[in-house]
Design a protein around this motif. Structure first.
Motif, PDB file in Angstrom:
ATOM      1  N   ILE A   1       2.393   1.856  -3.395  1.00  0.00           N
ATOM      2  CA  ILE A   1       1.402   2.378  -4.346  1.00  0.00           C
ATOM      3  C   ILE A   1       1.116   3.850  -4.048  1.00  0.00           C
ATOM      4  O   ILE A   1       1.050   4.690  -4.945  1.00  0.00           O
ATOM      5  N   ARG A   2       0.965   4.162  -2.760  1.00  0.00           N
ATOM      6  CA  ARG A   2       0.685   5.546  -2.366  1.00  0.00           C
ATOM      7  C   ARG A   2       1.816   6.478  -2.810  1.00  0.00           C
ATOM      8  O   ARG A   2       1.574   7.576  -3.302  1.00  0.00           O
TER       9      ARG A   2
ATOM     10  N   ASN B   1       3.827   6.014  -5.309  1.00  0.00           N
ATOM     11  CA  ASN B   1       3.751   6.168  -6.764  1.00  0.00           C
ATOM     12  C   ASN B   1       2.652   7.141  -7.164  1.00  0.00           C
ATOM     13  O   ASN B   1       2.813   7.928  -8.100  1.00  0.00           O
ATOM     14  N   LEU B   2       1.527   7.096  -6.451  1.00  0.00           N
ATOM     15  CA  LEU B   2       0.445   8.048  -6.735  1.00  0.00           C
ATOM     16  C   LEU B   2       0.921   9.470  -6.481  1.00  0.00           C
ATOM     17  O   LEU B   2       0.703  10.370  -7.287  1.00  0.00           O
TER      18      LEU B   2
ATOM     19  N   LEU C   1      -4.730 -10.101  -0.634  1.00  0.00           N
ATOM     20  CA  LEU C   1      -6.083  -9.751  -0.160  1.00  0.00           C
ATOM     21  C   LEU C   1      -7.062 -10.900  -0.392  1.00  0.00           C
ATOM     22  O   LEU C   1      -7.900 -11.182   0.460  1.00  0.00           O
ATOM     23  N   TYR C   2      -6.961 -11.562  -1.541  1.00  0.00           N
ATOM     24  CA  TYR C   2      -7.830 -12.729  -1.779  1.00  0.00           C
ATOM     25  C   TYR C   2      -7.617 -13.762  -0.678  1.00  0.00           C
ATOM     26  O   TYR C   2      -8.560 -14.315  -0.134  1.00  0.00           O
TER      27      TYR C   2
ATOM     28  N   ARG D   1      -0.443  -7.587  -4.290  1.00  0.00           N
ATOM     29  CA  ARG D   1      -1.366  -7.068  -3.268  1.00  0.00           C
ATOM     30  C   ARG D   1      -2.734  -7.742  -3.380  1.00  0.00           C
ATOM     31  O   ARG D   1      -3.298  -8.204  -2.385  1.00  0.00           O
ATOM     32  N   ASN D   2      -3.265  -7.803  -4.587  1.00  0.00           N
ATOM     33  CA  ASN D   2      -4.577  -8.436  -4.754  1.00  0.00           C
ATOM     34  C   ASN D   2      -4.543  -9.906  -4.336  1.00  0.00           C
ATOM     35  O   ASN D   2      -5.470 -10.396  -3.686  1.00  0.00           O
TER      36      ASN D   2
ATOM     37  N   LEU E   1       0.537  -4.544  -8.026  1.00  0.00           N
ATOM     38  CA  LEU E   1      -0.913  -4.704  -7.930  1.00  0.00           C
ATOM     39  C   LEU E   1      -1.295  -6.167  -7.751  1.00  0.00           C
ATOM     40  O   LEU E   1      -2.119  -6.513  -6.904  1.00  0.00           O
TER      41      LEU E   1
ATOM     42  N   LEU F   1       4.252   5.359 -12.569  1.00  0.00           N
ATOM     43  CA  LEU F   1       3.555   4.115 -12.867  1.00  0.00           C
ATOM     44  C   LEU F   1       3.401   3.298 -11.592  1.00  0.00           C
ATOM     45  O   LEU F   1       4.261   3.341 -10.713  1.00  0.00           O
ATOM     46  N   ILE F   2       2.309   2.542 -11.526  1.00  0.00           N
ATOM     47  CA  ILE F   2       2.196   1.496 -10.510  1.00  0.00           C
ATOM     48  C   ILE F   2       2.453   0.193 -11.256  1.00  0.00           C
ATOM     49  O   ILE F   2       1.820  -0.074 -12.286  1.00  0.00           O
ATOM     50  N   LEU F   3       3.394  -0.587 -10.777  1.00  0.00           N
ATOM     51  CA  LEU F   3       3.793  -1.764 -11.545  1.00  0.00           C
ATOM     52  C   LEU F   3       2.784  -2.896 -11.383  1.00  0.00           C
ATOM     53  O   LEU F   3       2.204  -3.094 -10.315  1.00  0.00           O
ATOM     54  N   LYS F   4       2.617  -3.617 -12.493  1.00  0.00           N
ATOM     55  CA  LYS F   4       1.661  -4.722 -12.547  1.00  0.00           C
ATOM     56  C   LYS F   4       1.915  -5.734 -11.424  1.00  0.00           C
ATOM     57  O   LYS F   4       0.980  -6.206 -10.777  1.00  0.00           O
TER      58      LYS F   4
ATOM     59  N   ASP G   1       0.840  -1.205   0.000  1.00  0.00           N
ATOM     60  CA  ASP G   1       0.000   0.000   0.000  1.00  0.00           C
ATOM     61  C   ASP G   1       0.876   1.257   0.000  1.00  0.00           C
ATOM     62  O   ASP G   1       0.596   2.222  -0.721  1.00  0.00           O
TER      63      ASP G   1
END
Lengths: 201, 201
Positions: free
Chosen positions: A170-171, A173-174, A192-193, A188-189, A185, A179-182, A167
Motif C-alpha cells: 500500500i505504501r 502504491n501511495l 486486522l479483524y 489487510r482489514n 485493502l 491505485l490501491i487494489l480492493k 502495508d
C-alpha cells in the motif's frame, strides 16, 4: 498433476526472474511446512514456479491474451495492468497445465491476497515478498520480521508478516500515485479483524 | 433551514475544537465559492458547524446513541469507532435540526469521502483537512499544495488536493496499524481514474 520438471522447463524468464522464482519456491515450501503441513508439496511448488510466468509480457500482450481467452476485465484491472500477470498466469496454469483450482487461485491472487484467502494464497504471497533474493528494504525487513516472529514462537507470525507485506504494498502504491487494489485493502482489514479478535490488534 | 446562530449555539465543544470548527466553516466557504458556486452558503456553513459536533463523545456514547436511534453498524464501523462521529453527527443534523440530505451526507462522509461523493462532501473533507488552525505537517502541506495549485490555475486543484489528503489518511492508518476504510480507498481510486482519464494520472 503436471510434474515439477515440466513446469520448470516451460518457463521463459530472464535469469533474474528465474532466480526469484526458485527463491519463491524454496520459501513457499518452508512457510507451508510451518503453518499448513497438510498442503501438498507439489501444489506449493507448482504455484511458486508459475506465479510470475507471464510477468515479462508487455501490457499489450497481457491485454491481448485476456481478450483471446475471453477474460473480461473490470475498470480496476484495465487501469492496473501491472497485476494482470497473476490473472494471465492463472489462466495458463488452469488451461495449459490443468493445475488444481487452489493452485490457480493462489497464482491469481499472489499480488494482493483477498478477503477470504486460502492457506496456499497466504504461503505464496509471503514467499513472493520475502524470498532470499529480494533486496528491497521493505522485503528484507519483512523477511527478518517474519523469521524473528517465527523463532520467538509467535502464534500469529504468519498473519503479522502478511500485514507487514500488505502495508508495504500500500505504501509503495501511495508513493507512486497508483491505485490501491480492493483485494489488498480487504485482505489487510480481514487479518486486522482477526488479530484484534485474538487480542493482538 | 435551521439558522447558523442556532446551530452554533447548540455546539458543546472544547475551545480547541470550536476553533477548528470555525476554521472549517471559513475554509469550506472559500473552497465552495471557488469550485461549486451553486452550493448554498448556509448549507456549506451548516455542514461545517456540525461535522464534529459529536467528536468529543466517548466510544461508549457513540455506540449507545447508535443503538438508541436504531442505527445498525457493520463490522468495520464497530471496529473503527473513531469515525463513528460522522455517522452520529449526521443523525443529529437530520433528526434534531432537519437539515437537507446533502448536508447530512457530507457530515457522515467527512472522514472518508466515498466513491461517488457529492460537491459538498468534497468541500467539507478538504476544508476539514486544510483549515488554518491545523498544525500537523500533512495538513500544512496539503493546505500549501492546494493553495499553490489554485493560484497556478490548475484545473484539477481540488481533485489533486483530495488525493493528497486521502493519501495522508491512509498513511496515518498504516503507521497506527488501523483499518483503512473501504470508502477512503474507493474515493481515492475514483479520483485517480478521473485524473488519469484527463491525462493527469
Amino acid at each position: 498433476m503436471t510434474d515439477r520438471n515440466t513446469l520448470l522447463a516451460s518457463l521463459r524468464l530472464s535469469d533474474r526472474r528465474l532466480t526469484h522464482t526458485l527463491g519463491v519456491e524454496k520459501a513457499a515450501l518452508t512457510i507451508a511446512a510451518r503453518h499448513f503441513p497438510a498442503l501438498r508439496e507439489e501444489e506449493v511448488s507448482a504455484a511458486a514456479l508459475l506465479h510470475d510466468c507471464t510477468k515479462e509480457w508487455t501490457a499489450a500482450e497481457q491485454l491481448a491474451f485476456c481478450d483471446s481467452q475471453g477474460i473480461g476485465l473490470d475498470a480496476q484491472e484495465k487501469a492496473c495492468v501491472k497485476v494482470l500477470h497473476g490473472r494471465t498466469a492463472a489462466v495458463l496454469a488452469e488451461r495449459t497445465f490443468g493445475l488444481p483450482a487452489a493452485v490457480c487461485d493462489a497464482i491469481r491472487r499472489h499480488s494482493t491476497l483477498c478477503e477470504r484467502y486460502a492457506p496456499l494464497d497466504a504461503v505464496l504471497f509471503l514467499a513472493d515478498f520475502t524470498e532470499e533474493n529480494r533486496r528491497s528494504l521493505a522485503c528484507v525487513r519483512c523477511r527478518e520480521y517474519y523469521e524473528g516472529l517465527w523463532r520467538c514462537g509467535d502464534p500469529h507470525a504468519l498473519e503479522k508478516a502478511l500485514v507487514f507485506g500488505l502495508d508495504a504494498v500500500i505504501r509503495e502504491n501511495l508513493e507512486d500515485g497508483n491505485l490501491i487494489l480492493k483485494d489488498t485493502l480487504e485482505s489487510r482489514n480481514a487479518i486486522l479483524y482477526r488479530l484484534s479478535a485474538d487480542g493482538q490488534g
